[in-house]
Design a protein around this motif. Structure first.
Motif, mmCIF file in Angstrom:
data_model
loop_
_atom_site.group_PDB
_atom_site.id
_atom_site.type_symbol
_atom_site.label_atom_id
_atom_site.label_comp_id
_atom_site.label_asym_id
_atom_site.label_seq_id
_atom_site.Cartn_x
_atom_site.Cartn_y
_atom_site.Cartn_z
ATOM 1 N N ARG A 99 0.875 -0.945 -0.099
ATOM 2 C CA ARG A 99 0.120 -0.303 -0.318
ATOM 3 C C ARG A 99 1.097 1.191 -0.031
ATOM 4 O O ARG A 99 1.500 1.389 0.909
ATOM 5 N N LEU A 133 -1.217 10.334 -6.812
ATOM 6 C CA LEU A 133 -2.626 9.943 -6.913
ATOM 7 C C LEU A 133 -3.384 11.020 -6.885
ATOM 8 O O LEU A 133 -4.329 11.046 -6.879
ATOM 9 N N GLN A 163 -5.569 12.385 -9.450
ATOM 10 C CA GLN A 163 -7.412 11.711 -9.276
ATOM 11 C C GLN A 163 -8.230 12.900 -9.854
ATOM 12 O O GLN A 163 -9.243 13.141 -9.829
ATOM 13 N N LEU A 219 -4.320 7.606 -14.702
ATOM 14 C CA LEU A 219 -4.947 6.744 -13.064
ATOM 15 C C LEU A 219 -4.491 4.936 -12.951
ATOM 16 O O LEU A 219 -4.550 4.365 -12.236
ATOM 17 N N SER A 220 -5.192 4.599 -14.061
ATOM 18 C CA SER A 220 -4.841 3.072 -14.159
ATOM 19 C C SER A 220 -3.211 2.294 -14.383
ATOM 20 O O SER A 220 -2.526 1.707 -13.720
ATOM 21 N N MET A 259 -4.333 2.413 -10.064
ATOM 22 C CA MET A 259 -5.718 2.137 -9.450
ATOM 23 C C MET A 259 -6.954 1.468 -10.591
ATOM 24 O O MET A 259 -6.748 0.943 -11.314
ATOM 25 N N ASP A 318 -12.011 1.300 -8.760
ATOM 26 C CA ASP A 318 -11.586 2.270 -8.281
ATOM 27 C C ASP A 318 -12.148 3.731 -8.987
ATOM 28 O O ASP A 318 -12.390 4.360 -8.131
ATOM 29 N N ILE A 319 -11.998 3.766 -9.979
ATOM 30 C CA ILE A 319 -11.880 4.580 -11.056
ATOM 31 C C ILE A 319 -13.622 5.076 -10.937
ATOM 32 O O ILE A 319 -14.174 6.052 -10.971
ATOM 33 N N LEU A 353 -14.941 6.727 -7.791
ATOM 34 C CA LEU A 353 -14.316 7.918 -7.571
ATOM 35 C C LEU A 353 -15.503 9.365 -8.331
ATOM 36 O O LEU A 353 -15.537 10.205 -8.332
ATOM 37 N N LEU A 355 -2.949 3.781 -2.718
ATOM 38 C CA LEU A 355 -3.380 3.227 -3.617
ATOM 39 C C LEU A 355 -2.890 1.935 -3.369
ATOM 40 O O LEU A 355 -1.333 1.725 -2.447
ATOM 41 N N THR A 356 -3.463 0.355 -3.454
ATOM 42 C CA THR A 356 -3.006 -0.591 -3.567
ATOM 43 C C THR A 356 -1.783 -1.330 -4.839
ATOM 44 O O THR A 356 -2.652 -1.467 -5.999
#
Length: 370
Positions: free
Chosen positions: A99, A105, A109, A164-165, A169, A173-174, A177, A187-188
């Motif tokens: 994480r 990030l 976003q 974002l990818s 993400m 998750d996108i 958002l 982010l994981t």
């Protein structure tokens, strides 16, 4: 140098064929009578025929094939909050392994949400202008401008979504958002494929740069064993040659033989792909592998270890003849402290020189060069 008064040897080329395992080369006859041979301290021993598949032991190192090794890098700069796996732990594709908290990030976003608002506004404007154009209130040029503005806004939104990818993400998750417009500060990082964590390259609490390597994950079947084949034996190893590791179920076959020679060890690398029993090996492990050298139609013989010499990139033995000795190129199959297994076109009653070989080697050098 020629030994004056002791050896007045002459050499003669004989047009006999070389063994099948070696490139064609002429045998070389060194004329030398028995009296001069005794004066030079030359001893001979009879060759012994060998049958069946020869076994030789070669050192090697276990490694992961490059196409099966994945390095997981930090998708963005930030603080590594947690490491969720340990070295040597199996992982599945998509499994969370770390994480990361990142301001990059948050910025990504924010720009995504801006692009989302701009695209929605452009869509509304395009819808309104299409209605006005149908009612003949506005000119077509204004409608075309609205369409171009909407295409630009939609392209910008797609670009921000792809970014974002790239930051790691997930699609879910996108979508969250987009629906909630709530930004996530962390982010994981997930495993890109099934495998085993071979290495951790960062620790929890460490700040990492974008693209800094975090993990090395590999699929451990099949594995490769890189064998070090002495140059004298390289002609006897070919693709398809079988190999096993004594004491383990691991076995495989040679898939590639190197073309270059290690200047330090004068050995050639042979790559063995191990499918059966690969789980009994570990990357980085040093092994002594048993290599089975299949017959190739050339007779196989056992001679004393000192009977084989290396000259001009070839292995040679000196076969006793009525005129003296015949220097014959051979292929070395296996070596022990006391004996060497070779492939060559010899006869059961042939004898080879085992001592005093330097004298014969000097004569060979004059004719064959090197």
């Amino acid at each position: 140098m020629r030994l004056r008064g002791v050896l007045l040897a002459t050499v003669l080329l004989l047009p006999t064929a070389a063994p099948a395992a070696d490139p064609p080369v002429n045998d070389i006859l060194i004329r030398l009578d028995d009296r001069r041979a005794r004066a030079a301290g030359i001893d001979v021993a009879r060759v012994q025929a060998e049958a069946g598949t020869a076994q030789t032991m070669l050192p090697g190192t276990v490694m992961v094939p490059p196409q099966q090794l994945r390095v997981v890098a930090a998708p963005a700069a930030g603080l590594l909050e947690a490491v969720l796996v340990a070295p040597n732990e199996p992982v599945k594709a998509g499994q969370p392994i770390a994480r990361l908290r990142s301001t990059d990030l948050l910025e990504a976003q924010r720009t995504y949400l801006q692009a989302l608002s701009a695209e929605q506004l452009a869509q509304q404007k395009l819808t309104r202008d299409e209605q006005l154009f149908r009612e003949r209130i506005i000119a077509e040029r204004r409608l075309l401008t609205a369409r171009a503005d909407h295409d630009f806004a939609r392209t910008t939104l797609q670009e921000r979504e792809q970014y974002l990818s790239l930051l790691g993400m997930a699609d879910s998750d996108i979508r969250a958002l987009r629906d909630s417009r709530r930004m996530a500060a962390a982010l994981t990082v997930v495993a890109p494929e099934d495998g085993v964590v071979l290495e951790l390259r960062a620790s929890a609490g460490e700040r990492v740069a974008a693209s800094a390597p975090l993990f090395a994950i590999a699929r451990l079947k099949p594995l490769w064993v890189n064998l070090q084949v002495p140059l004298a034996q390289a002609m006897a190893v070919e693709p398809g040659t079988r190999m096993s590791v004594p004491g383990t179920p691991a076995q495989g076959e040679v898939v590639r033989l190197g073309r270059s020679v290690d200047p330090a060890t004068q050995s050639v690398a042979a790559t063995v792909q191990v499918e059966d029993g690969a789980e009994s090996l570990r990357p980085g492990q040093v092994v002594n592998a048993s290599v089975a050298l299949r017959p190739n139609g050339t007779p196989q013989w056992r001679v004393p270890a000192g009977a084989v010499v290396r000259h001009a990139g070839r292995s040679w033995v000196f076969v006793k003849t009525a005129e003296g000795f015949r220097a014959k190129p051979v292929t070395v199959i296996a070596e022990t402290p006391n004996a060497t297994s070779i492939r060559a076109g010899l006869a059961p009653d042939d004898s080879v020189a085992t001592r005093g070989i330097l004298t014969l080697l000097a004569e060979l050098t004059e004719v064959y060069g090197g």
